[in-house]
Design an enzyme around this catalytic site. Sequence first.
Site, PDB file in Angstrom:
ATOM      1  N   GLU A 231      21.503  -3.336  17.514  1.00  7.23           N
ATOM      2  CA  GLU A 231      22.781  -3.535  18.204  1.00  7.23           C
ATOM      3  C   GLU A 231      22.608  -3.927  19.667  1.00  7.23           C
ATOM      4  OE1 GLU A 231      23.551  -0.714  14.743  1.00  7.23           O
ATOM      5  OE2 GLU A 231      22.048  -0.843  16.370  1.00  7.23           O
TER       6      GLU A 231
ATOM      7  N   PHE B  36      29.993  12.510  10.577  1.00  8.44           N
ATOM      8  CA  PHE B  36      28.782  11.690  10.466  1.00  8.44           C
ATOM      9  C   PHE B  36      28.952  10.385  11.235  1.00  8.44           C
ATOM     10  CE2 PHE B  36      26.380   8.385   8.071  1.00  8.44           C
ATOM     11  CZ  PHE B  36      25.100   8.828   8.374  1.00  8.44           C
ATOM     12  N   GLN B  37      27.978  10.070  12.074  1.00  9.94           N
ATOM     13  CA  GLN B  37      27.955   8.869  12.910  1.00  9.94           C
ATOM     14  C   GLN B  37      29.185   8.771  13.805  1.00  9.94           C
ATOM     15  OE1 GLN B  37      26.993   5.386  10.456  1.00  9.94           O
ATOM     16  NE2 GLN B  37      24.819   5.782  10.798  1.00  9.94           N
TER      17      GLN B  37
ATOM     18  N   LYS C 168      38.080   3.869  11.133  1.00  7.27           N
ATOM     19  CA  LYS C 168      38.010   3.277   9.800  1.00  7.27           C
ATOM     20  C   LYS C 168      39.357   3.307   9.081  1.00  7.27           C
ATOM     21  CE  LYS C 168      34.890   3.076   5.835  1.00  7.27           C
ATOM     22  NZ  LYS C 168      33.651   3.635   5.226  1.00  7.27           N
TER      23      LYS C 168
ATOM     24  N   MET D 105       4.807  -6.105  36.824  1.00  8.30           N
ATOM     25  CA  MET D 105       5.456  -5.741  38.082  1.00  8.30           C
ATOM     26  C   MET D 105       5.149  -4.302  38.457  1.00  8.30           C
ATOM     27  SD  MET D 105       7.201  -7.093  40.515  1.00  8.30           S
ATOM     28  CE  MET D 105       8.320  -8.421  40.055  1.00  8.30           C
TER      29      MET D 105
END
Length: 600
Positions: A50, A112-113, A162, A480
């Site tokens: 993502e 969940f999630q 949802k 760097m």
Amino acid sequence: MNEITGAQAVIRALEEQGVEVIFGHPGGAILPAYDPLLASSIRHVLARHEQGAGHMAEGYAQATGRVGVALTTSGPGGTNLVTALADAYMDSVPIVALTGQVPTAAVGGDAFQEADITGITMPVTKHNEMIVDPERISGAIKEAFHIASTGRPGPVLLDLPKDVLNTTFSYEPADRLALPGYKPTMRGHGRMVREAVREICAAERPVIYAGGGVIKANGHEALRRLAEQANLPVVTTLMARGAFPDSHPQHLGMPGMHGHWTAVTAMQKADLLITLGARFDDRVTGNLEAFAPDARVIHVDVDPAEIGKNREPEVPIVGDCRLVTEQLCDALGSAMESDPSLLPDLSAWWETLDTWRAEHPLRDTQQAEGPLKPQTVIRAIGERLGGESIVVTGVGQHQMWAAQHISYERPRSWINSGGLGTMGFCVPAAIGAKTGCPDRLVVAIDGDGSFQMTLQELATAKTEGIPVVFCVINNGSLGMVRQWQELFYDKRYSSVGLGFGVPDFVKLAEAYQMPGFYCETVEDIDATLDKALAVKDSPVLIDFRVDTDEKVFPMVPAGASNDDILESSEEWYAQTGSTGEAGEPGGAGLPERLREGNVV
């Protein structure tokens, strides 16, 4: 009755906003929105992570000037987006992120999630909202695109439970914006514009300090008009590369910690800074108290919060960079018509600037039999790029060398992570840029450290048929960080060695079913680039093995004054009284004013 689901409404609303492509990754909570995508004209690009989807949306937005769109699921799908949202927020990149969410009845119950993504992203989004009513979908999406793309651009997030996506309702497209409190000031105040013109006419050592806001506002033509009208020197920040042509005789280069010596010094010695869409970032100013001590400041920015945040201006102008610069040009033209002698004679200033440019070029030495220098590689890449090409970088030494050693002649030809400095930005952002500009050559210049943070997106480039040329400037280390450890920590190299060959980048390319090339000598550069650029139908990966010890100069030590800019390692070690040999003091031997303090 036009009965559709909330998920169908989301896709339809995106189509109504002219969305052509979405970068995303599906998951449980957002699954309802993926089904109507099958029947949509919108292309979906499947990212492998993502964060990659977010950076792809950024690259698309920066290359095209349009709003980029990312689509992810709830919980970790949303939290994985946070880095890209923070990056877009810092660099004023217009993206709209759509995240799935658990059903509204489950919100707050640690389902969940589940993650409070609106709470998490509140500090790094221009606006966010959880949509709890399906009838709000069209209006929220319309507003999101407007907010993301107007005023100071930035990321907007919409969270989609949802059950809202599954609800059937009668869809009506939003016909108006309901944003009574959101009205960015676009035109500058007339009195302030006239005052700015008086400052320009009174200055003896003026400099236009052009920032990324010029590009965001499509103000490059207005910038050139102003510079030529008043014979003003121009510097372009890291985020503004290409806003003013590098080949233009009035362009002094890039200011900043690793900027061009003349650009840095011109700002330091200026008596007037005409600041357009820049924010007096610490990487440009160095020690703020010692920055441009004799300069009066005109500051133009569409975001009123930026004006006076770091440096108090004598002439503050809130407004769109393009519109205000056009106002300045018109007011200056009118003043010159009334009195052609108003503009000062800047010949002495230009004589000084031209002398500095001649005496302080970028310095590096490529020995025929010595190790391959990264600057040599990057200049060779730059020489192959046509006027339509786009360069995308990650973050680190390679980023600074690409900003220094490649000429940029037009806006949106240079894409990088400036404010947040996000390693891993390059690979996905290049994919997004190429998706938005399929007819332009896109070259990704990445470091081996930055590249390994998001290299899984090579799979996206391959499977989606997005032919980016990926060039890894491979010095076997976190370059760097290693440079700072050498200069400030007495060469105590801690956790910076990546080594060569793990992974073998050519074999990695083969594993992703794309051509891979290897180059470690000067004489092989041209042939390698010829072979890579000849591939038109597939992404390509080149492993350039370069000198591990090479450092980025010029350099202003962090927290030091820009007056203390150093042009080479030799100059650095002369300041310390060291030869630069292993075991000798580095930063510890510096004068106090040059020591790295708590500023990164």
